[in-house]
Design a protein around this motif. Structure first.
Motif, PDB file in Angstrom:
ATOM      1  N   GLY A 316      11.103  -0.052  -5.851  1.00  0.00           N
ATOM      2  CA  GLY A 316       9.655  -0.042  -5.955  1.00  0.00           C
ATOM      3  C   GLY A 316       9.115   1.212  -6.600  1.00  0.00           C
ATOM      4  O   GLY A 316       8.153   1.163  -7.373  1.00  0.00           O
ATOM      5  N   LEU A 317       9.718   2.359  -6.297  1.00  0.00           N
ATOM      6  CA  LEU A 317       9.259   3.605  -6.908  1.00  0.00           C
ATOM      7  C   LEU A 317       9.440   3.581  -8.419  1.00  0.00           C
ATOM      8  O   LEU A 317       8.583   4.070  -9.170  1.00  0.00           O
ATOM      9  N   CYS A 320       6.835   1.312  -9.807  1.00  0.00           N
ATOM     10  CA  CYS A 320       5.510   1.936  -9.762  1.00  0.00           C
ATOM     11  C   CYS A 320       5.214   2.658 -11.076  1.00  0.00           C
ATOM     12  O   CYS A 320       4.080   2.625 -11.573  1.00  0.00           O
ATOM     13  N   GLU A 323       4.245   0.096 -13.461  1.00  0.00           N
ATOM     14  CA  GLU A 323       2.887  -0.394 -13.203  1.00  0.00           C
ATOM     15  C   GLU A 323       1.845   0.593 -13.731  1.00  0.00           C
ATOM     16  O   GLU A 323       0.801   0.191 -14.265  1.00  0.00           O
ATOM     17  N   ALA A 354      -0.544   1.196  -8.591  1.00  0.00           N
ATOM     18  CA  ALA A 354       0.912   1.072  -8.475  1.00  0.00           C
ATOM     19  C   ALA A 354       1.337   0.920  -7.019  1.00  0.00           C
ATOM     20  O   ALA A 354       2.215   0.108  -6.694  1.00  0.00           O
ATOM     21  N   ILE A 355       0.708   1.685  -6.126  1.00  0.00           N
ATOM     22  CA  ILE A 355       1.071   1.612  -4.706  1.00  0.00           C
ATOM     23  C   ILE A 355       0.716   0.239  -4.129  1.00  0.00           C
ATOM     24  O   ILE A 355       1.515  -0.399  -3.445  1.00  0.00           O
ATOM     25  N   VAL A 358       2.767  -2.854  -5.943  1.00  0.00           N
ATOM     26  CA  VAL A 358       4.227  -2.859  -5.891  1.00  0.00           C
ATOM     27  C   VAL A 358       4.707  -2.534  -4.475  1.00  0.00           C
ATOM     28  O   VAL A 358       5.203  -3.399  -3.752  1.00  0.00           O
ATOM     29  N   LEU A 359       4.530  -1.286  -4.055  1.00  0.00           N
ATOM     30  CA  LEU A 359       5.113  -0.857  -2.784  1.00  0.00           C
ATOM     31  C   LEU A 359       4.503  -1.570  -1.580  1.00  0.00           C
ATOM     32  O   LEU A 359       5.216  -2.133  -0.746  1.00  0.00           O
ATOM     33  N   ASP A 385      -4.252  -6.255  -3.404  1.00  0.00           N
ATOM     34  CA  ASP A 385      -3.881  -6.115  -4.807  1.00  0.00           C
ATOM     35  C   ASP A 385      -5.015  -6.522  -5.753  1.00  0.00           C
ATOM     36  O   ASP A 385      -5.419  -5.762  -6.642  1.00  0.00           O
TER      37      ASP A 385
END
Length: 716
Positions: A316-317, A320, A323, A354-355, A358-359, A385
């Protein structure tokens, strides 16, 4: 989805897993795809980096197997350590272990060589992980992403060892900010195959519901989860008694507000769980909930699964970053095409998108899955989202619609998870409000509302403005606050790293103008929530009536009412109560009497009742200002710098949606989130998931009359 009794029977669970050809095939297919993705990643790494080479193709194939085996062993170790070092510790350890996995794999394979010093395995690991994440993203584009697919494999392995829950549960998914007309259009266009498929095949019905004012997540969730929306006049407001600006997604404020409205019998009181919400719904377990973020967190297997998975946080990072790059490209495309309306999409929003996209999305899926496996009676989770992207890109812009398509894939994955489990669940999908589009007040008129107010009042100090963009920081702050409170290595590291950003244990990141300090001698305070603004005469106690404001600041009310960016102003009058004053007319909210041109006509038939209810809420502004509404485009002018907004009235922002199993007939569309709460409570009653409160023996009072107990099984 709900299953017939025969599907939940023990016969289905007693079949040996090796006889389930379909699931075995899926597992083999997943292994082959994973191996192929690793092979592609290795080939690209060997091709691009001079620090690594092989003696031929065979060592590369051996390395794929070695990395898979070593990675599996490391993951088992990390899962065991998670209890001691916490989620972030596992994440950091997982990232560092990648270097060790690569180095050990290369060392054990005699046909693979590293060239260079100690930096070689580090560089190779970083490049290999990044390429692997990208390859996985390409492979799963348009379907489940890599992490959701891995969750599915884990659920299939566990399904046969799980005891079925005795009653059908309810999974409630909130898609933040989704307007009913937009969902209707997306379903008709065929862009939501899962949610649209439920509606098309007749298993679910879709209906819109009116949120009322304010059209915000905190107010709507207060009604849905607690039946207490009447406690929240806006996203943020000023309280004269304490001299504080209350912000509903700030942990300590949220905790205090929930204490005011909670009866202990909220929607989730009977064994439910609240995930990523503003309020707990009186759930015994809450995760990433603003009102509970400052309390000691409960440990969840969903956390461990997410942070130990090679497709979870580590991947995920990396995604990110992708993203963020995608956001920069899409913002540049809007500028090049000169799209209007638009706002600046830089700064912290790039990180927040991004957070959230995704995360937090993957983490929510993991947390929900954990509760589904346990058979939790009712689960409520908010996915932010779409709302976050639509605020900055626009509610109907392509990037916003793509986010809805991603959430539809999440719904499809959750449906398949439920079908795999022995439990039976009904799925309800709803939104808390919609969004309205438009150029902002500042863009249109070159001045903020606070500056306009400053010109119209006779004060010695400038008004205090609480109009910053803090909504997107709520989930991030709740996540970091929970981590900082954990008794683990991760908690210690988080506390030290964010020491300067933590107040009384609560992490507060984001722009400071969202909740500015208000001195004791401040004279005017202006708070904004989308196209709704509350203005307070801070030094005058109580609700200040129209007649007194006309004496203190004679230019204020007419100046605001006739401003081209203002639709109307609501203010209390001593003679007739709350009145809506527009450019050419007045509407008395209690009696419905209209003088001149009705300022509420453009805002729809429910405007009068909605505004009267909001005007009578505690801590409401002395003046309530609602921005203009364009006659043709139905665009509003937000008092915040957001192209898509909500909080007031006008456009789609008050048009929320409810998608529910068709077998639960709804006679008429609910009006207000408290009515949605009643509906959900009645459905839980039908499922047998709503416990009856224990009746206590009540002694007769002094007059000899027994006090009858009240039935609190259904709250308004």
């Amino acid at each position: 989805m709900a299953k017939p009794p025969e599907q939940v029977s023990g016969d289905r669970r007693r079949r040996p897993i090796w006889l389930d050809v379909r699931r075995t095939t899926r597992g083999l297919q997943a292994m082959l795809l994973g191996g192929l993705a690793s092979l592609v990643s290795l080939v690209i790494t060997f091709w691009t980096l001079p620090q690594i080479s092989s003696d031929g193709p065979l060592p590369v194939f051996r390395l794929v197997v070695l990395l898979a085996v070593i990675g599996l062993l490391v993951r088992w170790v990390l899962a065991g350590l998670a209890i001691l070092i916490g989620s972030i510790g596992v994440l950091v350890g997982g990232l560092l272990s990648q270097f060790g996995v690569v180095y050990l794999g290369v060392t054990l394979d005699p046909g693979v060589n590293l060239h260079g010093g100690v930096e070689a395995p580090v560089l190779v690991s970083i490049v290999m992980s990044s390429i692997s994440a990208f390859v996985g993203w390409v492979a799963y584009a348009g379907s489940d992403d890599a992490y959701v697919a891995e969750v599915m494999r884990g659920v299939r392995r566990k399904a046969r060892r799980i005891q079925p829950a005795p009653k059908t549960g309810m999974l409630i998914i909130q898609i933040d900010g989704l307007a009913a007309p937009l969902l209707n259009w997306m379903v008709m266009s065929g862009n939501l195959p899962h949610l649209g498929g439920w509606i098309r095949d007749g298993s679910h019905s879709m209906l819109g519901w009116h949120t009322g004012v304010p059209a915000t997540t905190p107010a709507s969730q207060a009604g849905i989860l607690h039946g207490g929306s009447g406690q929240i006049p806006a996203f943020r407001w000023y309280e004269k008694e304490t001299g504080r600006v209350m912000v509903t997604n700030r942990s300590r404020d949220a905790a205090e507000i929930e204490a005011r409205m909670s009866t202990g019998r909220g929607l989730l009181a009977d064994g439910g769980v609240s995930i990523s919400n503003n309020w707990s719904g009186d759930a015994p377990n809450s995760v990433l909930v603003f009102s509970r973020a400052a309390l000691p967190p409960t440990r969840s297997r969903g956390y461990v699964r997410f942070f130990t998975s090679p497709q979870g946080a580590a991947r995920g990072l990396v995604l990110c970053v992708g993203e963020m790059i995608k956001e920069l490209h899409q913002a540049r495309r809007q500028r090049r095409r000169k799209l209007v309306p638009r706002v600046n999409r830089g700064g912290s929003y790039i990180f927040l998108r991004a957070i959230s996209n995704v995360l937090l999305r993957d983490l929510n899926v993991s947390l929900i899955t954990d509760e589904l496996v346990k058979g939790t009676p009712v689960i409520y989770c908010d996915f932010v989202d779409y709302d976050e992207v639509a605020h900055h890109a626009g509610p109907t812009r392509p990037e916003s619609l793509q986010t809805l398509e991603g959430l539809d894939r999440v719904l499809g994955a959750l449906e398949r998870i439920i079908d795999t489990l022995p439990h039976s669940y009904e799925i309800v999908v709803l939104s808390d409000h919609g969004q309205s589009q438009g150029s902002t007040f500042l863009q249109r008129y070159g001045r903020t509302l606070t500056q306009v107010v400053d010109d119209l009042v006779d004060t010695t100090k400038e008004p205090v403005a609480a109009t910053g963009r803090s909504e997107g920081w709520g989930p991030v702050n709740a996540f970091l606050t929970e981590l900082s409170l954990r008794r683990s290595v991760a908690g210690s590291v988080t506390r030290k790293a964010l020491h300067g950003k933590a107040t009384r244990g609560e992490v507060e990141l984001g722009p400071r103008d969202c909740e500015p300090p208000v001195a004791a001698d401040e004279q005017m305070v202006v708070t904004a929530s989308g196209n709704l603004a509350l203005i307070y005469l801070a030094t005058t106690p109580g609700r200040v009536p129209l007649e007194e404001i006309e004496l203190l600041h004679p230019r204020l009310v007419p100046g605001l009412a006739t401003h081209p960016g203002v639709g109307f102003v609501v203010i209390d009058s001593l003679a007739e109560g709350p009145v809506a004053i527009g450019r050419a007319g007045v509407h008395v909210l209690r009696s419905g009497r209209v003088e001149g041109e009705d300022p509420l006509t453009p805002y729809g038939p429910m405007a009068q009742a909605s505004l009267l209810r909001q005007a009578e809420m505690p801590h409401n502004g002395d003046l309530v200002v609602v921005s203009r509404l364009d006659e043709y485009t139905h665009e509003v002018a937000a008092f915040e710098e957001l192209v898509g907004c909500h909080g007031g009235i006008g456009g789609w922002q008050t048009e929320a949606v409810l998608v529910h199993p068709r077998r639960w007939a709804v006679d008429e569309a609910p009006v207000g989130s408290d009515a949605v709460h009643e509906l959900l409570i009645s459905w839980l009653d039908q499922l047998g998931q709503r416990k009856r409160p224990e009746v206590e023996t009540v002694d007769e009072d002094a007059a000899g009359v027994a006090v009858a107990p009240t039935d609190a099984s259904v709250e308004a």
